[in-house]
Design a protein around this motif. Structure first.
Motif, mmCIF file in Angstrom:
data_model
loop_
_atom_site.group_PDB
_atom_site.id
_atom_site.type_symbol
_atom_site.label_atom_id
_atom_site.label_comp_id
_atom_site.label_asym_id
_atom_site.label_seq_id
_atom_site.Cartn_x
_atom_site.Cartn_y
_atom_site.Cartn_z
ATOM 1 N N UNK A 54 13.399 26.404 70.759
ATOM 2 C CA UNK A 54 12.239 26.995 70.431
ATOM 3 C C UNK A 54 12.943 27.846 68.403
ATOM 4 N N UNK A 55 11.798 27.286 67.325
ATOM 5 C CA UNK A 55 12.501 28.318 66.322
ATOM 6 C C UNK A 55 12.415 29.597 66.642
ATOM 7 N N UNK A 56 11.781 29.985 67.495
ATOM 8 C CA UNK A 56 12.363 31.402 67.102
ATOM 9 C C UNK A 56 13.524 32.303 67.103
ATOM 10 N N UNK A 57 13.657 31.470 68.925
ATOM 11 C CA UNK A 57 15.056 31.837 68.672
ATOM 12 C C UNK A 57 16.031 31.130 68.186
ATOM 13 N N UNK A 58 16.171 29.976 67.636
ATOM 14 C CA UNK A 58 17.176 30.200 66.530
ATOM 15 C C UNK A 58 16.933 31.343 65.181
ATOM 16 N N UNK A 59 15.794 31.889 64.995
ATOM 17 C CA UNK A 59 15.318 32.587 63.644
ATOM 18 C C UNK A 59 16.423 34.296 64.276
ATOM 19 N N UNK A 61 18.721 34.045 66.135
ATOM 20 C CA UNK A 61 20.410 33.760 66.278
ATOM 21 C C UNK A 61 20.675 33.530 64.641
ATOM 22 N N UNK A 62 20.129 33.506 63.336
ATOM 23 C CA UNK A 62 20.609 33.157 62.619
ATOM 24 C C UNK A 62 20.883 34.558 61.674
ATOM 25 N N UNK A 63 19.515 35.246 62.253
ATOM 26 C CA UNK A 63 19.586 36.215 62.155
ATOM 27 C C UNK A 63 20.129 37.369 62.971
ATOM 28 N N UNK A 64 20.719 37.298 63.621
ATOM 29 C CA UNK A 64 21.674 38.138 64.175
ATOM 30 C C UNK A 64 22.999 37.686 63.751
ATOM 31 N N UNK A 65 23.197 36.407 63.749
ATOM 32 C CA UNK A 65 25.229 36.476 63.764
ATOM 33 C C UNK A 65 25.382 36.144 62.373
ATOM 34 N N UNK A 66 24.589 35.483 61.490
ATOM 35 C CA UNK A 66 24.192 35.369 60.436
ATOM 36 C C UNK A 66 24.420 36.054 59.249
ATOM 37 N N UNK A 67 23.550 37.250 59.559
ATOM 38 C CA UNK A 67 23.039 37.972 58.917
ATOM 39 C C UNK A 67 22.148 37.470 57.836
ATOM 40 N N UNK A 68 21.346 36.227 58.206
ATOM 41 C CA UNK A 68 20.074 35.504 57.374
ATOM 42 C C UNK A 68 18.440 36.865 56.750
ATOM 43 N N UNK A 69 18.038 36.124 55.749
ATOM 44 C CA UNK A 69 16.610 37.003 55.840
ATOM 45 C C UNK A 69 15.911 35.969 55.425
ATOM 46 N N UNK A 70 14.367 36.302 55.791
ATOM 47 C CA UNK A 70 13.354 35.256 54.839
ATOM 48 C C UNK A 70 13.316 35.566 52.833
ATOM 49 N N UNK A 71 13.412 34.498 52.585
ATOM 50 C CA UNK A 71 12.789 35.508 50.914
ATOM 51 C C UNK A 71 11.796 36.126 51.267
#
Length: 134
Positions: A54-59, A61-71
């Motif tokens: 599920x792409x929303x789950x991957x997103x 997890x990336x936000x929570x674990x790796x502190x990723x943000x969208x441009x």
């Protein structure tokens, strides 16, 4: 009388086999329970793997674990939330450096020398007096 004797011999001959059969049934039940537990674990792990499709789950997890943000987004990471950290027992953690009140080097050397140089049995050896550091 002969029938009673034959019955006793039959029971004595059959008893070890019945004991082994009962032990095997217990072991079989335990192994079946372990297999069922492993199946449940595999089922849970398969569900975890399926979530990653599920792409929303991957997103998330990336936000929570790796502190990723969208441009174009801004990320704020709060380092000090104003709360005093506490230990597992609930006592606040001190922010000051604490020093020991005991000269541990002297205590350790005294212990080593006492253990190495005495002929007394262990039950008669007492701990040396510890002197406080000024």
């Amino acid at each position: 009388m002969l029938t009673l004797g034959m019955l006793i011999v039959f029971i004595v001959a059959l008893a070890p086999s019945l004991r082994i059969f009962a032990e095997q049934q217990n072991e079989r039940a335990q192994l079946a329970a372990e297999v069922e537990a492993q199946r449940e674990l595999v089922k849970d792990l398969e569900q975890d793997v399926a979530r990653w499709d599920d792409p929303s789950y991957v997103e998330a997890q990336a936000r929570e674990r790796l502190y990723y943000v969208k441009p174009g987004e801004f990320s704020y990471l709060v380092i000090d939330d104003g709360q005093t950290p506490v230990t597992e027992s609930g006592l606040p953690i001190s922010d000051e450096v604490l020093t020991t009140e005991v000269d541990w080097v002297d205590a350790m050397l005294s212990s080593v020398f006492t253990a190495a140089l005495t002929d007394a049995p262990p039950s008669e050896i007492v701990a040396p007096e510890i002197q406080e550091v000024d």
